[in-house]
Design a protein around this motif. Structure first.
Motif, PDB file in Angstrom:
ATOM      1  N   PHE A  43     -60.169  43.876 -24.324  1.00  0.00           N
ATOM      2  CA  PHE A  43     -58.850  44.310 -24.786  1.00  0.00           C
ATOM      3  C   PHE A  43     -57.792  44.139 -23.713  1.00  0.00           C
ATOM      4  O   PHE A  43     -56.678  43.692 -23.991  1.00  0.00           O
ATOM      5  N   VAL A  44     -58.113  44.474 -22.465  1.00  0.00           N
ATOM      6  CA  VAL A  44     -57.082  44.481 -21.422  1.00  0.00           C
ATOM      7  C   VAL A  44     -56.833  43.122 -20.787  1.00  0.00           C
ATOM      8  O   VAL A  44     -55.833  42.963 -20.074  1.00  0.00           O
ATOM      9  N   LEU A  45     -57.682  42.145 -21.031  1.00  0.00           N
ATOM     10  CA  LEU A  45     -57.491  40.832 -20.407  1.00  0.00           C
ATOM     11  C   LEU A  45     -56.100  40.265 -20.673  1.00  0.00           C
ATOM     12  O   LEU A  45     -55.444  39.753 -19.763  1.00  0.00           O
ATOM     13  N   ILE A  46     -55.638  40.333 -21.906  1.00  0.00           N
ATOM     14  CA  ILE A  46     -54.334  39.772 -22.266  1.00  0.00           C
ATOM     15  C   ILE A  46     -53.194  40.509 -21.552  1.00  0.00           C
ATOM     16  O   ILE A  46     -52.209  39.900 -21.143  1.00  0.00           O
ATOM     17  N   PHE A  47     -53.354  41.811 -21.365  1.00  0.00           N
ATOM     18  CA  PHE A  47     -52.291  42.584 -20.720  1.00  0.00           C
ATOM     19  C   PHE A  47     -52.283  42.368 -19.211  1.00  0.00           C
ATOM     20  O   PHE A  47     -51.213  42.320 -18.596  1.00  0.00           O
ATOM     21  N   ALA A  48     -53.455  42.228 -18.605  1.00  0.00           N
ATOM     22  CA  ALA A  48     -53.522  41.956 -17.168  1.00  0.00           C
ATOM     23  C   ALA A  48     -52.903  40.587 -16.868  1.00  0.00           C
ATOM     24  O   ALA A  48     -52.099  40.455 -15.938  1.00  0.00           O
ATOM     25  N   ALA A  49     -53.253  39.591 -17.660  1.00  0.00           N
ATOM     26  CA  ALA A  49     -52.682  38.251 -17.464  1.00  0.00           C
ATOM     27  C   ALA A  49     -51.178  38.268 -17.695  1.00  0.00           C
ATOM     28  O   ALA A  49     -50.413  37.641 -16.944  1.00  0.00           O
ATOM     29  N   SER A  50     -50.744  38.982 -18.706  1.00  0.00           N
ATOM     30  CA  SER A  50     -49.320  39.079 -19.003  1.00  0.00           C
ATOM     31  C   SER A  50     -48.573  39.782 -17.878  1.00  0.00           C
ATOM     32  O   SER A  50     -47.471  39.375 -17.497  1.00  0.00           O
ATOM     33  N   ALA A  51     -49.161  40.831 -17.331  1.00  0.00           N
ATOM     34  CA  ALA A  51     -48.525  41.565 -16.231  1.00  0.00           C
ATOM     35  C   ALA A  51     -48.323  40.661 -15.026  1.00  0.00           C
ATOM     36  O   ALA A  51     -47.252  40.658 -14.408  1.00  0.00           O
ATOM     37  N   ILE A  52     -49.337  39.873 -14.705  1.00  0.00           N
ATOM     38  CA  ILE A  52     -49.225  38.944 -13.575  1.00  0.00           C
ATOM     39  C   ILE A  52     -48.106  37.938 -13.842  1.00  0.00           C
ATOM     40  O   ILE A  52     -47.283  37.662 -12.967  1.00  0.00           O
ATOM     41  N   GLY A  53     -48.051  37.404 -15.053  1.00  0.00           N
ATOM     42  CA  GLY A  53     -47.005  36.453 -15.410  1.00  0.00           C
ATOM     43  C   GLY A  53     -45.620  37.054 -15.357  1.00  0.00           C
ATOM     44  O   GLY A  53     -44.678  36.421 -14.879  1.00  0.00           O
ATOM     45  N   HIS A  54     -45.486  38.294 -15.834  1.00  0.00           N
ATOM     46  CA  HIS A  54     -44.185  38.962 -15.810  1.00  0.00           C
ATOM     47  C   HIS A  54     -43.663  39.121 -14.386  1.00  0.00           C
ATOM     48  O   HIS A  54     -42.466  38.977 -14.144  1.00  0.00           O
ATOM     49  N   ILE A  55     -44.556  39.429 -13.477  1.00  0.00           N
ATOM     50  CA  ILE A  55     -44.133  39.670 -12.103  1.00  0.00           C
ATOM     51  C   ILE A  55     -43.972  38.355 -11.336  1.00  0.00           C
ATOM     52  O   ILE A  55     -42.981  38.154 -10.638  1.00  0.00           O
ATOM     53  N   ALA A  56     -44.919  37.439 -11.498  1.00  0.00           N
ATOM     54  CA  ALA A  56     -44.877  36.174 -10.751  1.00  0.00           C
ATOM     55  C   ALA A  56     -43.772  35.237 -11.237  1.00  0.00           C
ATOM     56  O   ALA A  56     -43.231  34.469 -10.453  1.00  0.00           O
ATOM     57  N   LYS A  57     -43.434  35.315 -12.508  1.00  0.00           N
ATOM     58  CA  LYS A  57     -42.427  34.418 -13.080  1.00  0.00           C
ATOM     59  C   LYS A  57     -41.264  35.205 -13.672  1.00  0.00           C
ATOM     60  O   LYS A  57     -40.746  34.874 -14.739  1.00  0.00           O
ATOM     61  N   ALA A  58     -40.872  36.250 -12.972  1.00  0.00           N
ATOM     62  CA  ALA A  58     -39.846  37.159 -13.485  1.00  0.00           C
ATOM     63  C   ALA A  58     -38.524  36.455 -13.771  1.00  0.00           C
ATOM     64  O   ALA A  58     -37.878  36.735 -14.784  1.00  0.00           O
ATOM     65  N   ASP A  59     -38.110  35.541 -12.911  1.00  0.00           N
ATOM     66  CA  ASP A  59     -36.831  34.852 -13.125  1.00  0.00           C
ATOM     67  C   ASP A  59     -36.860  34.009 -14.400  1.00  0.00           C
ATOM     68  O   ASP A  59     -35.925  34.054 -15.206  1.00  0.00           O
ATOM     69  N   ASP A  60     -37.924  33.241 -14.570  1.00  0.00           N
ATOM     70  CA  ASP A  60     -38.054  32.412 -15.769  1.00  0.00           C
ATOM     71  C   ASP A  60     -38.114  33.271 -17.028  1.00  0.00           C
ATOM     72  O   ASP A  60     -37.458  32.969 -18.032  1.00  0.00           O
ATOM     73  N   MET A  61     -38.914  34.333 -16.965  1.00  0.00           N
ATOM     74  CA  MET A  61     -39.054  35.200 -18.137  1.00  0.00           C
ATOM     75  C   MET A  61     -37.757  35.946 -18.443  1.00  0.00           C
ATOM     76  O   MET A  61     -37.442  36.188 -19.602  1.00  0.00           O
ATOM     77  N   ALA A  62     -37.006  36.306 -17.409  1.00  0.00           N
ATOM     78  CA  ALA A  62     -35.725  36.985 -17.619  1.00  0.00           C
ATOM     79  C   ALA A  62     -34.749  36.069 -18.338  1.00  0.00           C
ATOM     80  O   ALA A  62     -33.997  36.507 -19.215  1.00  0.00           O
ATOM     81  N   GLY A  63     -34.760  34.794 -17.998  1.00  0.00           N
ATOM     82  CA  GLY A  63     -33.907  33.829 -18.696  1.00  0.00           C
ATOM     83  C   GLY A  63     -34.272  33.709 -20.163  1.00  0.00           C
ATOM     84  O   GLY A  63     -33.396  33.662 -21.029  1.00  0.00           O
ATOM     85  N   TYR A  64     -35.564  33.685 -20.439  1.00  0.00           N
ATOM     86  CA  TYR A  64     -36.013  33.598 -21.837  1.00  0.00           C
ATOM     87  C   TYR A  64     -35.685  34.892 -22.584  1.00  0.00           C
ATOM     88  O   TYR A  64     -35.248  34.857 -23.742  1.00  0.00           O
ATOM     89  N   ALA A  65     -35.868  36.031 -21.933  1.00  0.00           N
ATOM     90  CA  ALA A  65     -35.538  37.313 -22.560  1.00  0.00           C
ATOM     91  C   ALA A  65     -34.047  37.380 -22.897  1.00  0.00           C
ATOM     92  O   ALA A  65     -33.662  37.867 -23.965  1.00  0.00           O
ATOM     93  N   LYS A  66     -33.216  36.870 -21.992  1.00  0.00           N
ATOM     94  CA  LYS A  66     -31.772  36.837 -22.252  1.00  0.00           C
ATOM     95  C   LYS A  66     -31.474  35.950 -23.459  1.00  0.00           C
ATOM     96  O   LYS A  66     -30.677  36.311 -24.323  1.00  0.00           O
ATOM     97  N   PHE A  67     -32.122  34.783 -23.506  1.00  0.00           N
ATOM     98  CA  PHE A  67     -31.962  33.875 -24.638  1.00  0.00           C
ATOM     99  C   PHE A  67     -32.336  34.555 -25.956  1.00  0.00           C
ATOM    100  O   PHE A  67     -31.682  34.358 -26.976  1.00  0.00           O
ATOM    101  N   LYS A  68     -33.376  35.385 -25.923  1.00  0.00           N
ATOM    102  CA  LYS A  68     -33.835  36.077 -27.131  1.00  0.00           C
ATOM    103  C   LYS A  68     -33.015  37.328 -27.444  1.00  0.00           C
ATOM    104  O   LYS A  68     -33.195  37.953 -28.479  1.00  0.00           O
ATOM    105  N   GLY A  69     -32.116  37.711 -26.546  1.00  0.00           N
ATOM    106  CA  GLY A  69     -31.261  38.874 -26.777  1.00  0.00           C
ATOM    107  C   GLY A  69     -31.889  40.196 -26.367  1.00  0.00           C
ATOM    108  O   GLY A  69     -31.412  41.258 -26.760  1.00  0.00           O
TER     109      GLY A  69
END
Length: 139
Positions: free
Chosen positions: A12-38
């Motif tokens: 169950f937690v594998l997807i959340f652990a991987a997502s957490a790493i991605g959120h932190i390691a690629k925060a700038d890229d993800m922030a741009g996409y989040a802004k695009f999505k509103g």
């Protein structure tokens, strides 16, 4: 049964652990996409959601107040689901389909997190292979 519950927690937690790493390691890229999505919050929101998903995943995995960890995952997923995967706002058919799949996946994961919350809170110390009991006891 203890081993089955541990395996379920790991899977169950594998997807959340991987997502957490991605959120932190690629925060700038993800922030741009989040802004695009509103989605609100910008880079802070991306990092914060990464931290909450990671903390919740570790809590469920290790059985350290797993009930709170499961609720943390569910509470984090709810706004992500509605802001990032609002398929009803999409006009492009392919984007709409992708967001609908992700929306449905997140709804199922929220349901799974709530089920884990209930398991931790209802069975308390009878789970085995956990470090602590639940913070909330519903038994």
């Amino acid at each position: 049964m203890d081993v089955v519950f541990l395996v379920a927690r790991i899977l169950f937690v594998l997807i959340f652990a991987a997502s957490a790493i991605g959120h932190i390691a690629k925060a700038d890229d993800m922030a741009g996409y989040a802004k695009f999505k509103g989605a609100p919050g910008g880079k802070f929101g991306v990092i914060f959601s990464g931290i909450t998903l990671g903390a919740g995943a570790l809590m469920v995995l290790l059985g350290i107040f797993g009930d709170i960890g499961a609720l943390l995952i569910a509470a984090t997923l709810i706004p992500i689901t509605f802001f990032m995967h609002a398929y009803w706002k999409e006009s492009d058919a392919q984007a709409k389909q992708g967001d609908q799949i992700m929306f449905n996946k997140n709804v199922a994961l929220i349901g799974g997190a709530l089920a884990f919350f209930l398991l931790f809170a209802m069975t308390a110390a009878n789970l085995g292979l956990t470090i602590t009991g639940p913070a909330i006891s519903l038994s």
